[in-house]
Design a protein around this motif. Structure first.
Motif, PDB file in Angstrom:
ATOM      1  N   ALA A 149      53.061 102.295 120.098  1.00 52.75           N
ATOM      2  CA  ALA A 149      52.711 102.855 118.783  1.00 52.75           C
ATOM      3  C   ALA A 149      53.872 102.566 117.833  1.00 52.75           C
ATOM      4  O   ALA A 149      54.857 103.308 117.806  1.00 52.75           O
ATOM      5  N   PRO A 150      53.798 101.485 117.050  1.00 48.97           N
ATOM      6  CA  PRO A 150      54.924 101.098 116.195  1.00 48.97           C
ATOM      7  C   PRO A 150      55.145 102.069 115.045  1.00 48.97           C
ATOM      8  O   PRO A 150      54.221 102.726 114.563  1.00 48.97           O
ATOM      9  N   ALA A 151      56.397 102.134 114.600  1.00 46.29           N
ATOM     10  CA  ALA A 151      56.757 102.911 113.413  1.00 46.29           C
ATOM     11  C   ALA A 151      57.986 102.265 112.800  1.00 46.29           C
ATOM     12  O   ALA A 151      59.040 102.193 113.449  1.00 46.29           O
ATOM     13  N   MET A 152      57.848 101.784 111.565  1.00 43.38           N
ATOM     14  CA  MET A 152      58.974 101.109 110.905  1.00 43.38           C
ATOM     15  C   MET A 152      58.637 100.872 109.441  1.00 43.38           C
ATOM     16  O   MET A 152      57.510 101.128 109.000  1.00 43.38           O
ATOM     17  N   ASN A 153      59.599 100.367 108.711  1.00 48.13           N
ATOM     18  CA  ASN A 153      59.405 100.009 107.314  1.00 48.13           C
ATOM     19  C   ASN A 153      58.299  98.960 107.181  1.00 48.13           C
ATOM     20  O   ASN A 153      58.119  98.115 108.054  1.00 48.13           O
ATOM     21  N   VAL A 154      57.559  99.033 106.079  1.00 46.74           N
ATOM     22  CA  VAL A 154      56.421  98.146 105.874  1.00 46.74           C
ATOM     23  C   VAL A 154      56.816  96.675 105.945  1.00 46.74           C
ATOM     24  O   VAL A 154      56.090  95.845 106.509  1.00 46.74           O
ATOM     25  N   HIS A 155      57.979  96.315 105.389  1.00 45.49           N
ATOM     26  CA  HIS A 155      58.402  94.914 105.419  1.00 45.49           C
ATOM     27  C   HIS A 155      58.862  94.495 106.813  1.00 45.49           C
ATOM     28  O   HIS A 155      58.671  93.346 107.217  1.00 45.49           O
ATOM     29  N   MET A 156      59.456  95.423 107.540  1.00 44.86           N
ATOM     30  CA  MET A 156      59.823  95.133 108.931  1.00 44.86           C
ATOM     31  C   MET A 156      58.570  94.871 109.757  1.00 44.86           C
ATOM     32  O   MET A 156      58.516  93.943 110.567  1.00 44.86           O
ATOM     33  N   TYR A 157      57.549  95.717 109.540  1.00 40.81           N
ATOM     34  CA  TYR A 157      56.315  95.564 110.308  1.00 40.81           C
ATOM     35  C   TYR A 157      55.647  94.218 110.023  1.00 40.81           C
ATOM     36  O   TYR A 157      55.091  93.583 110.928  1.00 40.81           O
ATOM     37  N   ALA A 158      55.716  93.775 108.771  1.00 38.07           N
ATOM     38  CA  ALA A 158      55.069  92.516 108.381  1.00 38.07           C
ATOM     39  C   ALA A 158      55.939  91.298 108.674  1.00 38.07           C
ATOM     40  O   ALA A 158      55.463  90.162 108.545  1.00 38.07           O
ATOM     41  N   ASN A 159      57.182  91.500 109.077  1.00 40.89           N
ATOM     42  CA  ASN A 159      58.078  90.372 109.336  1.00 40.89           C
ATOM     43  C   ASN A 159      57.478  89.440 110.396  1.00 40.89           C
ATOM     44  O   ASN A 159      56.997  89.904 111.425  1.00 40.89           O
ATOM     45  N   PRO A 160      57.509  88.132 110.163  1.00 37.44           N
ATOM     46  CA  PRO A 160      56.904  87.191 111.124  1.00 37.44           C
ATOM     47  C   PRO A 160      57.460  87.328 112.541  1.00 37.44           C
ATOM     48  O   PRO A 160      56.724  87.134 113.522  1.00 37.44           O
ATOM     49  N   ALA A 161      58.739  87.660 112.663  1.00 34.10           N
ATOM     50  CA  ALA A 161      59.319  87.814 114.004  1.00 34.10           C
ATOM     51  C   ALA A 161      58.703  89.003 114.732  1.00 34.10           C
ATOM     52  O   ALA A 161      58.368  88.926 115.924  1.00 34.10           O
ATOM     53  N   VAL A 162      58.524  90.117 114.019  1.00 34.46           N
ATOM     54  CA  VAL A 162      57.912  91.302 114.627  1.00 34.46           C
ATOM     55  C   VAL A 162      56.449  91.022 114.973  1.00 34.46           C
ATOM     56  O   VAL A 162      55.972  91.373 116.056  1.00 34.46           O
ATOM     57  N   ALA A 170      57.656 103.321 118.515  1.00 37.80           N
ATOM     58  CA  ALA A 170      58.242 102.067 118.988  1.00 37.80           C
ATOM     59  C   ALA A 170      58.888 101.359 117.804  1.00 37.80           C
ATOM     60  O   ALA A 170      58.221 101.094 116.805  1.00 37.80           O
ATOM     61  N   THR A 171      60.163 101.066 117.921  1.00 36.96           N
ATOM     62  CA  THR A 171      60.870 100.366 116.857  1.00 36.96           C
ATOM     63  C   THR A 171      60.728  98.863 117.014  1.00 36.96           C
ATOM     64  O   THR A 171      60.332  98.361 118.079  1.00 36.96           O
TER      65      THR A 171
END
Length: 409
Positions: A122-135, A91-92
């Motif tokens: 099941a998410p999969a993305m860059n570490v900073h994308m995953y930690a982004n407050p919007a995500v 999941a992006t």
């Protein structure tokens, strides 16, 4: 026979390098007897060809909403209705955002809007994308709606970063799906479950009272899940705005003394007791028969200690498996284990109610579950329904009254 035999799983594959893992997952699910219907986003086909999933699933793969392969049905509605589980892996951030906002602009997102089946992400993305407050906010929104997440792993990412964001391995996802279906009706068949929920209300006079912030959501979720798993459930609830879950024997009480009477009178006939209620520790020594009039600048109330219902259950229990809750604001491990031992519980669920996502009134919780040997499992933020399911699965594994567990305490 596999628990996946005959189940229909709609697998959403989003655009990311982790899409190759979805091919292995498709193979594993199919070999276990599941019917796997794959939906790929337009970006996903840039990483893995639809033919790969068609070959592994032995079914057509859906990409374009308007590419109707069967004129007798509307594909995204048919897929949504047929699913026993919808799983998005990988999941992006984009798909998670669309699901949170209720957008439907492609085959996968319209199917997600139309389904009433459980949805797992099941998410999969860059570490900073995953930690982004919007995500994170989007995931929090989905958690509150009952969507379940399979946590990404930590390690080397395709982008070169090291951190959290790697898609869980197909074996991990497969195991989680199997656990989900193992928790279906029957796991607690013939078990009598007694659950307490909500806060108690301690009268000062006819119009005033002492209470707390408990909404009852955790206890109600436990009662609902226990019914789903086949148990005969009695829910003893303090005042709550929540409707009674279907299939439970509902006992509504107000004060701690009311709850004590309702619980102890049913203790002998219960196999599993889960005390999720937030019972007032103290009550007014005297309850005024008439409204107390405002006569001075201050008012002193004498409070006396309420009976400790969990302590009495722990003292009186015979065959019962007892689970308590410990709502804390500091030193969670220490306080939870101390409470478990003092009150003779089999398991105790500790949560720091000052932590984001773990408060009384929210739809999510963050808990740690302990037995006499210490921490059993620490659960990340998830819906209270998911916490309830996990807790009941642990209880079912350990209860002596369930066949095959006679030596487990």
């Amino acid at each position: 026979m596999s628990v996946l035999q005959g189940k229909t799983i709609v697998l959403g594959v989003c655009g990311g390098i982790a899409a190759y893992k979805a091919a292995a997952l498709t193979s594993k699910l199919t070999q276990a007897g599941a019917t796997v219907r794959v939906i790929m986003t337009a970006s996903a086909v840039q990483f893995v060809a639809p033919l790969t999933f068609q070959t592994l699933s032995r079914h057509h793969v859906f990409v374009d909403t308007f590419d109707e392969k069967d004129p007798s049905v509307v594909s995204h509605i048919n897929l949504a209705d047929s699913a026993d589980l919808v799983l998005i892996a990988p999941a992006t951030a984009n798909t998670i955002g669309k699901l949170a906002l209720g957008l439907g602009d492609d085959m996968l997102s319209t199917t997600l809007l139309a389904t009433t089946a459980p949805i797992w992400v099941a998410p999969a993305m860059n570490v900073h994308m995953y930690a982004n407050p919007a995500v994170q906010q989007n995931m929090q929104t989905l958690l509150s709606r009952g969507v379940r997440f399979i946590e990404p792993g930590e390690g080397q990412l395709a982008c070169g970063y090291v951190g959290k964001g790697r898609l869980a391995e197909p074996e991990e996802i497969m195991a989680a799906v199997e656990r989900h279906f193992q928790g279906e009706p029957g796991r607690l068949k013939d078990q009598r479950v007694l659950v307490t929920a909500g806060g108690t209300l301690e009268r000062i006079d006819p119009v005033r009272y002492i209470t707390n912030d408990s909404s009852g959501k955790m206890g109600y979720a436990i009662a609902e899940e226990a019914v789903r798993m086949g148990a005969a459930v009695t829910l003893v609830s303090g005042p709550s705005a929540l409707p009674a879950p279907n299939g439970v024997e509902m006992v509504r009480v107000q004060s701690a003394l009311d709850m004590r009477e309702a619980v102890l009178s049913r203790l002998d006939t219960s196999d599993l007791v889960i005390k999720a209620a937030a019972v007032a520790d103290y009550r007014p020594a005297v309850v005024a028969e008439q409204k107390i009039k405002k006569k001075s600048d201050s008012l002193t109330l004498e409070l006396i200690k309420n009976p400790d219902i969990l302590q009495e259950i722990g003292t009186l229990k015979k065959h019962q498996f007892v689970i308590g809750f410990a709502a804390e604001t500091e030193r969670l491990d220490e306080h939870a284990l101390d409470k478990l031992n003092r009150k003779n519980c089999d398991l105790i669920v500790g949560n720091n109610v000052s932590q984001a996502g773990a408060g009384f009134s929210g739809d999510t919780n963050v808990v740690s579950i302990y037995d006499r040997n210490g921490l059993v499992e620490a659960l990340p933020i998830q819906s209270k329904k998911d916490v309830a399911r996990k807790l009941l699965e642990l209880a079912a594994d350990r209860m002596p009254t369930i066949a095959g567990n006679s030596d487990v305490r």
